[in-house]
Design an enzyme around this catalytic site. Structure first.
Site, PDB file in Angstrom:
ATOM      1  N   HIS A 138     120.843   2.175  18.790  1.00  0.00           N
ATOM      2  CA  HIS A 138     119.339   1.723  18.521  1.00  0.00           C
ATOM      3  C   HIS A 138     119.081   0.113  18.758  1.00  0.00           C
ATOM      4  O   HIS A 138     118.131  -0.126  19.547  1.00  0.00           O
ATOM      5  CB  HIS A 138     119.341   1.684  16.813  1.00  0.00           C
ATOM      6  CG  HIS A 138     119.029   3.088  16.421  1.00  0.00           C
ATOM      7  ND1 HIS A 138     120.023   4.140  15.912  1.00  0.00           N
ATOM      8  CD2 HIS A 138     117.893   3.700  16.375  1.00  0.00           C
ATOM      9  CE1 HIS A 138     119.565   5.077  15.600  1.00  0.00           C
ATOM     10  NE2 HIS A 138     118.393   5.051  15.866  1.00  0.00           N
ATOM     11  N   ASN A 171     116.180  13.572  13.345  1.00  0.00           N
ATOM     12  CA  ASN A 171     116.850  13.247  14.844  1.00  0.00           C
ATOM     13  C   ASN A 171     117.889  14.141  15.026  1.00  0.00           C
ATOM     14  O   ASN A 171     118.861  13.713  15.378  1.00  0.00           O
ATOM     15  CB  ASN A 171     117.122  11.651  14.659  1.00  0.00           C
ATOM     16  CG  ASN A 171     116.586  11.302  16.036  1.00  0.00           C
ATOM     17  OD1 ASN A 171     116.453  12.242  17.154  1.00  0.00           O
ATOM     18  ND2 ASN A 171     116.911  10.117  16.419  1.00  0.00           N
TER      19      ASN A 171
END
Length: 460
Positions: free
Chosen positions: A354, A321
Site C-alpha cells: 500500500h 479486496n
C-alpha cells in the site's frame, strides 16, 4: 485530490462503456492489441512521463519469465517487482526525480501483482499433478511469450486499480467463448446503481465529517463521546470510497467479458474455476454452454453485503479486496518458508504494498491484536443455542466490535501520518485499545467456565 478522483472515476466509467465495443471483437489477436493499446492510453494519460516505470517493469519481468527456468522465475520476479515498486517508484524523489502521482502508484501496485503472479502460475504449471482438476497446466500456460507478458501487463481491464486476475483468466477472455453467453449489462447496471447510491453517501459524509477535523483544536473541545464516535462516519466515507472504486473496476471487467465462467465450474474470486476441466469441455460444446448460468465471481473483488452484515473482522477481511487476498495467499503465505511467520509476512507485504505511510502499518498490523479477543467471543457465540437471546446478543456485540475495530483502525489509514494518528488516539485516551484489552481479559476469565460447562453437557 478532488481532481484525481474525477479523473479516476472518469477513466473507469469510460472503460466500462468501451467494453461493449471491445467485446464485439472476435479475432483474439486484434482483441489483444485493442486491449493493450487502450491500456497504454490509460496509463500514459494518468502517468505522463512516468509511463516509463510500468514499461520498464513490464519489459524486465517479461525477460525474467520467458528466459529463466520455471524453478526460479517466480522468486526472481517477486523480488524484482517489489524492489521496483518499493525503491525505484516509491523512493525516486530521494534520487532527485519527481515523485510519481497517486495514479501511477496504483498502476504499479497492480502490475507488481500481475507480473509476479504470472511467474507463479508458470511455476505451478510445471509442478502440477497429472490429475490436474484446476487446470494449472491449461493451454494458456503452454507457451507464454515475451509479447504475451507485455499484453497482459497493459491490458486495460484492471490496469488502474484492479481487480487482480490471473494470466489464465486473461487468456480465457481472448480464446474461450463464454463471454458471448453472459449477461454483461444486467449485472453491470445493478452495480452502477449501487455506485450511484454510494457516491451520494460519500459526498454527504466526506463533507460533513472530514477525517482531518479530528486533528483540529475545535475537535478537542468536543465531549469524549463525540470524539470517540467520530470514527463511525469517517469509516462510512472510507468504505464508500473503496466500494465505488472496486465496484467500478469490476464493471470494467464484466463489460469486457473478463472473468466470466459457468457457475457450475465452482468459480472463486481471484482463482477462477476450481473445475477447469468443465471449462475445457464446455468450450467445445456451445449448445450446452448456452444453457449454463454464468457469473463473474472470478473478478468479484468486494462483497459489500458480507462486509456490512458479517459479525467478525476475520470474515470481513476475507470478503474485502478478495482478488488481492488470493494473490497474497498463493504468492506469499503458502510459499513462505517459515510457517510460524507466514501471517506476519502477509501483513508486512500488504502494508508496504500500500505504501510507506505509517498509517498503513498501524491499521493493518494492529488487527493482529484484535483477533485473539474476537476469537474468544466467537467460541462462546458458537456454543450458544440457536435463536437464543444470548446468541443474538453476542452476535450483535460481535458485529458492533467488528465495525468499531475497522473504524478505529481505519482512521489511521485515512490520516496516514504517525503523529496525526497518535493525536487522535490520545484525544480519546486510546479507548479502543483499552476496550479490547478489557474484553480480552474478561473473555479469558469467563470463557473457560462457560466452555468447560458446555463440554460437560456434551459428555453426559
Amino acid at each position: 485530490m478532488l481532481m484525481e478522483d474525477i479523473v479516476y472515476l472518469g477513466i473507469l466509467l469510460l472503460s466500462t462503456w468501451f467494453g461493449q465495443y471491445y467485446r464485439k471483437i472476435k479475432d483474439p489477436f486484434t482483441k489483444q492489441w485493442a486491449s493493450t493499446l487502450y491500456g497504454l492510453l490509460v496509463v500514459t494519460t494518468v502517468s505522463g512521463s512516468h509511463v516509463v516505470h510500468p514499461i520498464i517493469c513490464t519489459l524486465v519481468n517479461a525477460i525474467i519469465v520467458t528466459q529463466l527456468s520455471w524453478k526460479i522465475c517466480h522468486i526472481v520476479s517477486i523480488f524484482f517487482t517489489f524492489f521496483y515498486l518499493l525503491v525505484i517508484v516509491r523512493l525516486c524523489h530521494l534520487f532527485g526525480f519527481e515523485p510519481v502521482s497517486g495514479h501511477t502508484s496504483l498502476i504499479m501496485m497492480m502490475m507488481t501483482l500481475r507480473h509476479s503472479g504470472v511467474a507463479f502460475e508458470i511455476n505451478s504449471a510445471a509442478t502440477a499433478p497429472e490429475d490436474d482438476a484446476q487446470g494449472l497446466k491449461s493451454e494458456a500456460l503452454k507457451r507464454v511469450t515475451f509479447l504475451d507478458i507485455f499484453h497482459y501487463g497493459f491490458s486495460y481491464m484492471g490496469v488502474l486499480t484492479g481487480p487482480h486476475y490471473r494470466y489464465r483468466t486473461y487468456w480465457d477472455s481472448l480464446h474461450r467463448p463464454t463471454s458471448e453467453y453472459a449477461d454483461h449489462w444486467g449485472i453491470t447496471l445493478y452495480k452502477l446503481k449501487q455506485v450511484a447510491v454510494f457516491a451520494l453517501i460519500f459526498l454527504v459524509t466526506s463533507n460533513a465529517f472530514p477525517a482531518k477535523y479530528a486533528l483540529m483544536e475545535e475537535f478537542n473541545s468536543r465531549n469524549f463521546l463525540y470524539r470517540f464516535c467520530y470514527i463511525y462516519p469517517t469509516f462510512v466515507t472510507f468504505r464508500m470510497r473503496m466500494f465505488i472504486g472496486m465496484i467500478l473496476s469490476e464493471c470494467v471487467c464484466q463489460m469486457a467479458g473478463l472473468g466470466c465462467y459457468p457457475t457450475k465450474s465452482e468459480t472463486v474470486s481471484g482463482l477462477g474455476p476450481r473445475n477447469y476441466k468443465l471449462i475445457e469441455t464446455l468450450s467445445s460444446d456451445l449448445e450446452q454452454l448456452k444453457k449454463e448460468d454464468i457469473d463473474f465471481e472470478t473478478v468479484h473483488n468486494m462483497n459489500v453485503e458480507k462486509v456490512e452484515t458479517c459479525n467478525t473482522v476475520r470474515t470481513a477481511m476475507k470478503v474485502w479486496n478478495t482478488t488481492v487476498q488470493y494473490w497474497m495467499a498463493n504468492c506469499v503465505y503458502k510459499p513462505f518458508p517459515f510457517k510460524g511467520l507466514r501471517t506476519p509476512a502477509v501483513f508486512l507485504i500488504s502494508s508496504v504494498w500500500h505504501g510507506y505511510a505509517p498509517g498503513y502499518f498501524l491499521c493493518i498490523s494492529q488487527i493482529t491484536f484484535f483477533l485473539p479477543m474476537e476469537d474468544i467471543y466467537v467460541k462462546i457465540y458458537k456454543q450458544c443455542a440457536d435463536n437464543s437471546s444470548a446468541k443474538m446478543f453476542l452476535g450483535a456485540l460481535l458485529w458492533f466490535l467488528k465495525m468499531s475495530c475497522m473504524a478505529y483502525l481505519g482512521l489511521s489509514f485515512q490520516l496516514l501520518q504517525f503523529d496525526e494518528t497518535m493525536t487522535y488516539y490520545k484525544s480519546v485516551y486510546f479507548a479502543g485499545h483499552v476496550l479490547v484489552a478489557i474484553l480480552y481479559v474478561t473473555g479469558r476469565i469467563i470463557a473457560p467456565k462457560i466452555l468447560v460447562k458446555d463440554e460437560k453437557k456434551k459428555g453426559l
